[in-house]
Design a protein around this motif. Structure first.
Motif, PDB file in Angstrom:
ATOM      1  N   ASN A  46       0.745  10.125  -2.073  1.00 29.87           N
ATOM      2  CA  ASN A  46      -0.224  10.458  -3.114  1.00 29.87           C
ATOM      3  C   ASN A  46      -1.585  10.513  -2.421  1.00 29.87           C
ATOM      4  O   ASN A  46      -2.223   9.484  -2.220  1.00 29.87           O
ATOM      5  CB  ASN A  46      -0.184   9.389  -4.205  1.00 29.87           C
ATOM      6  N   VAL A  47      -1.994  11.720  -2.013  1.00 28.80           N
ATOM      7  CA  VAL A  47      -3.210  11.883  -1.218  1.00 28.80           C
ATOM      8  C   VAL A  47      -4.449  11.294  -1.904  1.00 28.80           C
ATOM      9  O   VAL A  47      -5.204  10.557  -1.262  1.00 28.80           O
ATOM     10  CB  VAL A  47      -3.420  13.356  -0.799  1.00 28.80           C
ATOM     11  N   PRO A  48      -4.688  11.555  -3.194  1.00 25.94           N
ATOM     12  CA  PRO A  48      -5.860  10.927  -3.818  1.00 25.94           C
ATOM     13  C   PRO A  48      -5.815   9.396  -3.760  1.00 25.94           C
ATOM     14  O   PRO A  48      -6.844   8.754  -3.573  1.00 25.94           O
ATOM     15  CB  PRO A  48      -5.827  11.441  -5.258  1.00 25.94           C
ATOM     16  N   CYS A  49      -4.637   8.821  -3.868  1.00 23.03           N
ATOM     17  CA  CYS A  49      -4.492   7.366  -3.765  1.00 23.03           C
ATOM     18  C   CYS A  49      -4.835   6.908  -2.347  1.00 23.03           C
ATOM     19  O   CYS A  49      -5.584   5.949  -2.152  1.00 23.03           O
ATOM     20  CB  CYS A  49      -3.073   6.948  -4.132  1.00 23.03           C
ATOM     21  N   VAL A  50      -4.297   7.598  -1.353  1.00 22.99           N
ATOM     22  CA  VAL A  50      -4.585   7.265   0.039  1.00 22.99           C
ATOM     23  C   VAL A  50      -6.081   7.377   0.296  1.00 22.99           C
ATOM     24  O   VAL A  50      -6.673   6.556   0.994  1.00 22.99           O
ATOM     25  CB  VAL A  50      -3.775   8.152   1.006  1.00 22.99           C
ATOM     26  N   CYS A  51      -6.724   8.381  -0.293  1.00 25.75           N
ATOM     27  CA  CYS A  51      -8.170   8.567  -0.115  1.00 25.75           C
ATOM     28  C   CYS A  51      -8.966   7.351  -0.593  1.00 25.75           C
ATOM     29  O   CYS A  51     -10.015   7.037  -0.023  1.00 25.75           O
ATOM     30  CB  CYS A  51      -8.646   9.818  -0.849  1.00 25.75           C
ATOM     31  N   THR A  52      -8.477   6.651  -1.611  1.00 28.44           N
ATOM     32  CA  THR A  52      -9.203   5.476  -2.105  1.00 28.44           C
ATOM     33  C   THR A  52      -9.153   4.325  -1.116  1.00 28.44           C
ATOM     34  O   THR A  52      -9.930   3.380  -1.229  1.00 28.44           O
ATOM     35  CB  THR A  52      -8.644   4.984  -3.468  1.00 28.44           C
ATOM     36  N   LEU A  53      -8.253   4.399  -0.147  1.00 24.29           N
ATOM     37  CA  LEU A  53      -8.087   3.322   0.832  1.00 24.29           C
ATOM     38  C   LEU A  53      -8.903   3.549   2.099  1.00 24.29           C
ATOM     39  O   LEU A  53      -8.918   2.699   2.985  1.00 24.29           O
ATOM     40  CB  LEU A  53      -6.606   3.195   1.202  1.00 24.29           C
ATOM     41  N   VAL A  54      -9.578   4.684   2.201  1.00 15.91           N
ATOM     42  CA  VAL A  54     -10.331   5.030   3.405  1.00 15.91           C
ATOM     43  C   VAL A  54     -11.589   4.167   3.489  1.00 15.91           C
ATOM     44  O   VAL A  54     -12.375   4.100   2.556  1.00 15.91           O
ATOM     45  CB  VAL A  54     -10.689   6.526   3.409  1.00 15.91           C
ATOM     46  N   THR A  55     -11.737   3.526   4.634  1.00 14.47           N
ATOM     47  CA  THR A  55     -12.890   2.666   4.890  1.00 14.47           C
ATOM     48  C   THR A  55     -13.836   3.350   5.879  1.00 14.47           C
ATOM     49  O   THR A  55     -13.447   4.324   6.537  1.00 14.47           O
ATOM     50  CB  THR A  55     -12.424   1.334   5.508  1.00 14.47           C
ATOM     51  N   PRO A  56     -15.064   2.848   6.021  1.00 14.43           N
ATOM     52  CA  PRO A  56     -15.974   3.398   7.034  1.00 14.43           C
ATOM     53  C   PRO A  56     -15.371   3.354   8.447  1.00 14.43           C
ATOM     54  O   PRO A  56     -15.605   4.260   9.248  1.00 14.43           O
ATOM     55  CB  PRO A  56     -17.211   2.511   6.920  1.00 14.43           C
ATOM     56  N   GLY A  63     -14.113  17.359  -6.061  1.00 22.16           N
ATOM     57  CA  GLY A  63     -14.754  16.177  -6.636  1.00 22.16           C
ATOM     58  C   GLY A  63     -14.046  14.879  -6.290  1.00 22.16           C
ATOM     59  O   GLY A  63     -14.600  13.801  -6.478  1.00 22.16           O
ATOM     60  N   THR A  64     -12.804  14.970  -5.779  1.00 22.62           N
ATOM     61  CA  THR A  64     -12.079  13.779  -5.354  1.00 22.62           C
ATOM     62  C   THR A  64     -12.843  13.124  -4.214  1.00 22.62           C
ATOM     63  O   THR A  64     -13.320  13.799  -3.314  1.00 22.62           O
ATOM     64  CB  THR A  64     -10.657  14.147  -4.873  1.00 22.62           C
ATOM     65  N   LYS A  65     -12.964  11.798  -4.261  1.00 21.12           N
ATOM     66  CA  LYS A  65     -13.616  11.058  -3.184  1.00 21.12           C
ATOM     67  C   LYS A  65     -12.552  10.611  -2.190  1.00 21.12           C
ATOM     68  O   LYS A  65     -11.548  10.028  -2.576  1.00 21.12           O
ATOM     69  CB  LYS A  65     -14.340   9.824  -3.727  1.00 21.12           C
ATOM     70  N   CYS A  66     -12.796  10.927  -0.917  1.00 19.33           N
ATOM     71  CA  CYS A  66     -11.915  10.498   0.163  1.00 19.33           C
ATOM     72  C   CYS A  66     -12.811   9.722   1.128  1.00 19.33           C
ATOM     73  O   CYS A  66     -13.503  10.322   1.957  1.00 19.33           O
ATOM     74  CB  CYS A  66     -11.268  11.703   0.825  1.00 19.33           C
ATOM     75  N   GLY A  67     -12.855   8.408   0.957  1.00 17.41           N
ATOM     76  CA  GLY A  67     -13.853   7.623   1.657  1.00 17.41           C
ATOM     77  C   GLY A  67     -15.213   7.980   1.091  1.00 17.41           C
ATOM     78  O   GLY A  67     -15.401   8.022  -0.121  1.00 17.41           O
ATOM     79  N   VAL A  75       0.842  -1.191   0.000  1.00 14.24           N
ATOM     80  CA  VAL A  75       0.000   0.000   0.000  1.00 14.24           C
ATOM     81  C   VAL A  75       0.879   1.244   0.000  1.00 14.24           C
ATOM     82  O   VAL A  75       0.640   2.182  -0.743  1.00 14.24           O
ATOM     83  CB  VAL A  75      -0.962  -0.003   1.214  1.00 14.24           C
ATOM     84  N   SER A  76       1.924   1.251   0.821  1.00 19.36           N
ATOM     85  CA  SER A  76       2.840   2.386   0.852  1.00 19.36           C
ATOM     86  C   SER A  76       3.482   2.605  -0.507  1.00 19.36           C
ATOM     87  O   SER A  76       3.593   3.720  -0.982  1.00 19.36           O
ATOM     88  CB  SER A  76       3.927   2.173   1.911  1.00 19.36           C
TER      89      SER A  76
END
Length: 115
Positions: A66-76, A101-105, A26-27
């Protein structure tokens, strides 16, 4: 008492982040070091309390990831501990572009406000 509560919240955030983001793949996928990002920035993105400008160490970790990439890993589960609005605030305060418009979780990044 408040100090103990703060430490407990930080410990929970660090443990959750390490368990969910500690994977080396992931890193590598998102750039930087996710555990370093969690360690340096958790106090600035916790749900409780006001927005606080991030430290130089936090900004270094944010700029390396890569903040947008990290955002895709955010879970509930992560969203229960971390404020996605603060995540975006910290990234933008550190000079990292997070496009509207970027989704972060489940959070959708709004346009940057002009002050």
């Amino acid at each position: 008492m408040a100090s103990l509560v703060t430490r407990l919240v930080l410990a929970m955030v660090v443990i959750a982040g390490t368990l969910m983001f500690g994977n080396v793949r992931v890193s590598a996928q998102c750039g930087g070091s996710i555990p370093q990002l969690v360690a340096q920035c958790s106090q600035f993105v916790k749900k409780e309390g006001p927005k606080i400008p991030p430290s130089p160490g936090c900004c270094s970790a944010v700029k390396a990831a890569n903040v947008p990439c990290v955002c895709t890993l955010v879970t509930p589960a992560i969203e229960k501990l971390i404020s996605m609005e603060k995540v975006v605030y910290v990234a933008r305060t550190c000079g990292v572009t997070v496009k509207p418009g970027t989704k972060c979780g489940s959070y959708t990044v709004p346009p940057k406000r002009l002050v």
